[in-house]
Design a protein around this motif. Sequence first.
Motif, PDB file in Angstrom:
ATOM      1  N   PRO A   1      26.982  54.643  26.362  1.00 48.37           N
ATOM      2  CA  PRO A   1      26.739  53.355  25.702  1.00 48.37           C
ATOM      3  C   PRO A   1      26.164  52.352  26.699  1.00 48.37           C
ATOM      4  O   PRO A   1      26.472  52.397  27.893  1.00 48.37           O
ATOM      5  CB  PRO A   1      28.138  52.932  25.225  1.00 48.37           C
ATOM      6  N   VAL A   2      25.370  51.427  26.200  1.00 52.08           N
ATOM      7  CA  VAL A   2      24.730  50.458  27.089  1.00 52.08           C
ATOM      8  C   VAL A   2      25.747  49.587  27.801  1.00 52.08           C
ATOM      9  O   VAL A   2      25.520  49.135  28.929  1.00 52.08           O
ATOM     10  CB  VAL A   2      23.730  49.581  26.317  1.00 52.08           C
ATOM     11  N   LEU A   3      26.895  49.338  27.176  1.00 49.44           N
ATOM     12  CA  LEU A   3      27.873  48.471  27.825  1.00 49.44           C
ATOM     13  C   LEU A   3      28.400  49.106  29.102  1.00 49.44           C
ATOM     14  O   LEU A   3      28.695  48.407  30.081  1.00 49.44           O
ATOM     15  CB  LEU A   3      29.011  48.129  26.867  1.00 49.44           C
ATOM     16  N   VAL A   4      28.524  50.436  29.128  1.00 47.54           N
ATOM     17  CA  VAL A   4      28.971  51.120  30.345  1.00 47.54           C
ATOM     18  C   VAL A   4      27.903  50.987  31.429  1.00 47.54           C
ATOM     19  O   VAL A   4      28.228  50.774  32.610  1.00 47.54           O
ATOM     20  CB  VAL A   4      29.265  52.610  30.059  1.00 47.54           C
ATOM     21  N   ILE A   5      26.649  51.088  31.033  1.00 46.39           N
ATOM     22  CA  ILE A   5      25.559  50.938  32.008  1.00 46.39           C
ATOM     23  C   ILE A   5      25.545  49.524  32.577  1.00 46.39           C
ATOM     24  O   ILE A   5      25.397  49.325  33.780  1.00 46.39           O
ATOM     25  CB  ILE A   5      24.213  51.278  31.347  1.00 46.39           C
ATOM     26  N   PHE A   6      25.717  48.532  31.695  1.00 51.46           N
ATOM     27  CA  PHE A   6      25.728  47.140  32.167  1.00 51.46           C
ATOM     28  C   PHE A   6      26.913  46.870  33.087  1.00 51.46           C
ATOM     29  O   PHE A   6      26.783  46.170  34.098  1.00 51.46           O
ATOM     30  CB  PHE A   6      25.760  46.174  30.977  1.00 51.46           C
ATOM     31  N   LEU A   7      28.073  47.403  32.741  1.00 43.40           N
ATOM     32  CA  LEU A   7      29.230  47.261  33.619  1.00 43.40           C
ATOM     33  C   LEU A   7      28.961  47.917  34.969  1.00 43.40           C
ATOM     34  O   LEU A   7      29.324  47.380  36.024  1.00 43.40           O
ATOM     35  CB  LEU A   7      30.472  47.883  32.973  1.00 43.40           C
ATOM     36  N   GLY A   8      28.314  49.079  34.923  1.00 38.15           N
ATOM     37  CA  GLY A   8      27.991  49.788  36.164  1.00 38.15           C
ATOM     38  C   GLY A   8      27.054  48.988  37.054  1.00 38.15           C
ATOM     39  O   GLY A   8      27.209  48.978  38.287  1.00 38.15           O
ATOM     40  N   ILE A   9      26.069  48.311  36.433  1.00 38.01           N
ATOM     41  CA  ILE A   9      25.149  47.475  37.223  1.00 38.01           C
ATOM     42  C   ILE A   9      25.930  46.366  37.921  1.00 38.01           C
ATOM     43  O   ILE A   9      25.711  46.067  39.103  1.00 38.01           O
ATOM     44  CB  ILE A   9      24.056  46.891  36.313  1.00 38.01           C
ATOM     45  N   GLY A  10      26.853  45.732  37.185  1.00 33.87           N
ATOM     46  CA  GLY A  10      27.659  44.684  37.792  1.00 33.87           C
ATOM     47  C   GLY A  10      28.517  45.194  38.933  1.00 33.87           C
ATOM     48  O   GLY A  10      28.633  44.534  39.979  1.00 33.87           O
ATOM     49  N   MET A  11      29.092  46.366  38.768  1.00 34.45           N
ATOM     50  CA  MET A  11      29.934  46.932  39.834  1.00 34.45           C
ATOM     51  C   MET A  11      29.101  47.312  41.052  1.00 34.45           C
ATOM     52  O   MET A  11      29.530  47.127  42.198  1.00 34.45           O
ATOM     53  CB  MET A  11      30.689  48.151  39.288  1.00 34.45           C
ATOM     54  N   LEU A  12      27.888  47.837  40.805  1.00 34.70           N
ATOM     55  CA  LEU A  12      27.011  48.180  41.937  1.00 34.70           C
ATOM     56  C   LEU A  12      26.554  46.932  42.691  1.00 34.70           C
ATOM     57  O   LEU A  12      26.373  46.964  43.911  1.00 34.70           O
ATOM     58  CB  LEU A  12      25.788  48.955  41.439  1.00 34.70           C
ATOM     59  N   ALA A  13      26.375  45.839  41.942  1.00 33.20           N
ATOM     60  CA  ALA A  13      25.924  44.607  42.583  1.00 33.20           C
ATOM     61  C   ALA A  13      27.065  43.829  43.222  1.00 33.20           C
ATOM     62  O   ALA A  13      26.829  42.872  43.960  1.00 33.20           O
ATOM     63  CB  ALA A  13      25.218  43.716  41.568  1.00 33.20           C
ATOM     64  N   GLY A  14      28.309  44.246  42.955  1.00 34.97           N
ATOM     65  CA  GLY A  14      29.470  43.525  43.442  1.00 34.97           C
ATOM     66  C   GLY A  14      29.777  43.748  44.899  1.00 34.97           C
ATOM     67  O   GLY A  14      29.023  44.392  45.637  1.00 34.97           O
ATOM     68  N   GLU A  15      30.946  43.231  45.323  1.00 31.64           N
ATOM     69  CA  GLU A  15      31.299  43.234  46.743  1.00 31.64           C
ATOM     70  C   GLU A  15      31.515  44.627  47.298  1.00 31.64           C
ATOM     71  O   GLU A  15      31.360  44.848  48.504  1.00 31.64           O
ATOM     72  CB  GLU A  15      32.557  42.397  46.971  1.00 31.64           C
ATOM     73  N   ASP A  16      31.858  45.596  46.450  1.00 31.21           N
ATOM     74  CA  ASP A  16      32.018  46.971  46.916  1.00 31.21           C
ATOM     75  C   ASP A  16      30.760  47.795  46.721  1.00 31.21           C
ATOM     76  O   ASP A  16      30.720  48.968  47.102  1.00 31.21           O
ATOM     77  CB  ASP A  16      33.179  47.654  46.165  1.00 31.21           C
ATOM     78  N   GLY A  17      29.725  47.204  46.110  1.00 32.34           N
ATOM     79  CA  GLY A  17      28.499  47.947  45.842  1.00 32.34           C
ATOM     80  C   GLY A  17      27.398  47.599  46.815  1.00 32.34           C
ATOM     81  O   GLY A  17      27.620  47.005  47.877  1.00 32.34           O
ATOM     82  N   ILE A  18      26.187  47.936  46.429  1.00 29.89           N
ATOM     83  CA  ILE A  18      25.042  47.726  47.329  1.00 29.89           C
ATOM     84  C   ILE A  18      24.611  46.269  47.363  1.00 29.89           C
ATOM     85  O   ILE A  18      23.944  45.834  48.292  1.00 29.89           O
ATOM     86  CB  ILE A  18      23.860  48.623  46.897  1.00 29.89           C
ATOM     87  N   GLY A  19      24.988  45.484  46.330  1.00 31.34           N
ATOM     88  CA  GLY A  19      24.560  44.089  46.297  1.00 31.34           C
ATOM     89  C   GLY A  19      25.420  43.159  47.127  1.00 31.34           C
ATOM     90  O   GLY A  19      24.969  42.095  47.552  1.00 31.34           O
ATOM     91  N   ARG A  20      26.696  43.526  47.321  1.00 29.39           N
ATOM     92  CA  ARG A  20      27.631  42.726  48.119  1.00 29.39           C
ATOM     93  C   ARG A  20      27.790  41.309  47.560  1.00 29.39           C
ATOM     94  O   ARG A  20      28.011  40.362  48.311  1.00 29.39           O
ATOM     95  CB  ARG A  20      27.181  42.653  49.580  1.00 29.39           C
ATOM     96  N   ILE A  21      27.663  41.154  46.246  1.00 27.16           N
ATOM     97  CA  ILE A  21      27.836  39.836  45.633  1.00 27.16           C
ATOM     98  C   ILE A  21      29.333  39.614  45.387  1.00 27.16           C
ATOM     99  O   ILE A  21      29.986  40.430  44.728  1.00 27.16           O
ATOM    100  CB  ILE A  21      27.062  39.721  44.314  1.00 27.16           C
ATOM    101  N   GLN A  22      29.859  38.545  45.928  1.00 25.62           N
ATOM    102  CA  GLN A  22      31.266  38.230  45.742  1.00 25.62           C
ATOM    103  C   GLN A  22      31.429  37.260  44.574  1.00 25.62           C
ATOM    104  O   GLN A  22      30.858  36.176  44.562  1.00 25.62           O
ATOM    105  CB  GLN A  22      31.851  37.616  47.017  1.00 25.62           C
ATOM    106  N   PHE A  23      32.201  37.696  43.570  1.00 27.96           N
ATOM    107  CA  PHE A  23      32.427  36.859  42.389  1.00 27.96           C
ATOM    108  C   PHE A  23      33.862  37.093  41.932  1.00 27.96           C
ATOM    109  O   PHE A  23      34.214  38.187  41.483  1.00 27.96           O
ATOM    110  CB  PHE A  23      31.449  37.228  41.267  1.00 27.96           C
ATOM    111  N   ASP A  24      34.697  36.083  42.055  1.00 25.73           N
ATOM    112  CA  ASP A  24      36.098  36.198  41.656  1.00 25.73           C
ATOM    113  C   ASP A  24      36.578  34.950  40.915  1.00 25.73           C
ATOM    114  O   ASP A  24      37.779  34.662  40.892  1.00 25.73           O
ATOM    115  CB  ASP A  24      36.987  36.465  42.872  1.00 25.73           C
TER     116      ASP A  24
END
Length: 575
Positions: free
Chosen positions: A31-54
């Motif tokens: 489902p697209v929602l899983v893909i969108f969640l995955g993009i956010g996780m990849l862009a997050g602090e543990d992913g390749i994007g290192r974006i910190q959002f809390d």
Amino acid sequence: MFPIDHQILIAAVLLFAGVITSKLSPRIGLPVLVIFLGIGMLAGEDGIGRIQFDDVDTAHALGTLALAIILFDGGLQTSLSSIKLVWKPASALATLGVAITAGITGAAAAFILDLPLPVGFLLGAIVGSTDAAAVFTILRNAGIHLSPRLKSTLEIESASNDPMAIFLTIGLLQLVTTNAMPGTELLILFIQQIGVGSIIGLAIGYPAVKLFNRISLQAPGLYPVMVSACGLLSFGVSATLGGSGFFSVFITGVIIGNGRFVYQRATFLFHDGLAWLSQIGMFVMLGLLVTPTSLIHVWREGLLIALVLIFVARPLAVAPLLAFFGFNKREIGLVSWVGLRGSVPIILAIFPLIFGLPQAPLLFNVVFFVVLISATLQGSTLPWMARKLKLIVPPPATPSATLEIAALANVDTEIVRYTLGQNAKVLDLTISQLALPEGAVIAMITRGSDVFPPRGSTKLEAEDHLFIVLKPGLRRFVDCIFSTISPSLATDLPDAELLLKGSATLEDVFRSYGIIIGPTDSTSLSDFVKQEVKTLQVGGQVIINAGTLTIQSLQTHDVATISFVRNPLIQPSDS
């Protein structure tokens, strides 16, 4: 460079990635929602994007806004007839079903996570409701077609069960944080959420349609914006008065979507794009909010709770309720399986963080993991499950392509363009063979760079553009004519009077509408009726299996126009 410049760049990149990767959904079966969640996780602090959002407050605010827009769009696309068809079973699932699911899941969560029982029930309440965004997206983009009753039950349930989940979550949070005992306050809260939400939704929806047709705005692009404003107004007023803003905005969407107003088609397209923007933004943001490494610590517990929810709690809640309303075992099986969790549980899981509950981080991570499992497992297998249960039905008759040119506020007429695809069933037919209803006229045809007026002998070709002037009530009848498949009398024709020319042949009527009047040959309606009635007069009737033919007007010794009303006993099959 100002900070906002960098933030706009990041938002644009994430949005662009979300749109592009949505193409992967049908290919990889996720489902697209899983893909969108995955993009956010990849862009997050543990992913390749290192974006910190809390920032949980910002996440809650933006998530609520996005969900309101998604539910409003879902309401715009929901017909009143589908609500009338399934409001009883959908209401039962949205109330008792959520409560039973929450209770069973909560008890299991308390045991698995070694939590106090009220905290376990709180987790069960958070994941108790199905997610409208997930259900609408998957059902409308999975490429499968279910019976109207089954599809409507799933959609109406998902759109209306948020008040119950919010009521249970807030009530249990109050119990956990104050150590109070449950009382009449919880019941009053639930009645208030549903009652106020319904009243405000109706009170804003009906006047809004009248306003759209009476007000004259300078720019056509302002009409979709005004429609959006009415939806958000409904949400805000209801929530301010203590009702369910989510329930209210959905009802307002249904009322507006089933009305008729200027630039309606353009408005629907605008809100469809806005809903997609909201889904991408919301799920990517929620993916950013979670720390993927923290999920590793709860994956076993989260998996067990997800399995209990999917294979135990949801079926036990659904089976007795739907059996009471006459659903068969295969239908009950599919509804049990389509208990998708999505954005609502994650947004509700933010509530304990806002309230400062000690177990809040654990609850958030477990809920996020449960949503991932539910969306991935149930969402990706929905088409397979529907086929396995033999619940796939032929698609309804739909036009090859349409474009609304204009809908005029003071004129009961609209102009619609139909584009004939390669599989349109009217190809190689002449215009005289279309059996167009009275009140629908082909005004112009374009073919390539040529523009020419239609004649009865004009033969239709692929990629022709037909501009048709018609009355709004005739839209579904004309859609049947220009569809790619033969229409079904039971599912595609509305329960309304169809006025036909007496010169139309029985073969043309059957091809256009699926109505069997007599032998499907070149016999005209006029000749057929003259053979069946004793006295040729206005009001004379012929009863056939499909319905009733009534003479509406005469011309010399022939029947000029005939109305058809289908037999009300002919209903869509729910099996």
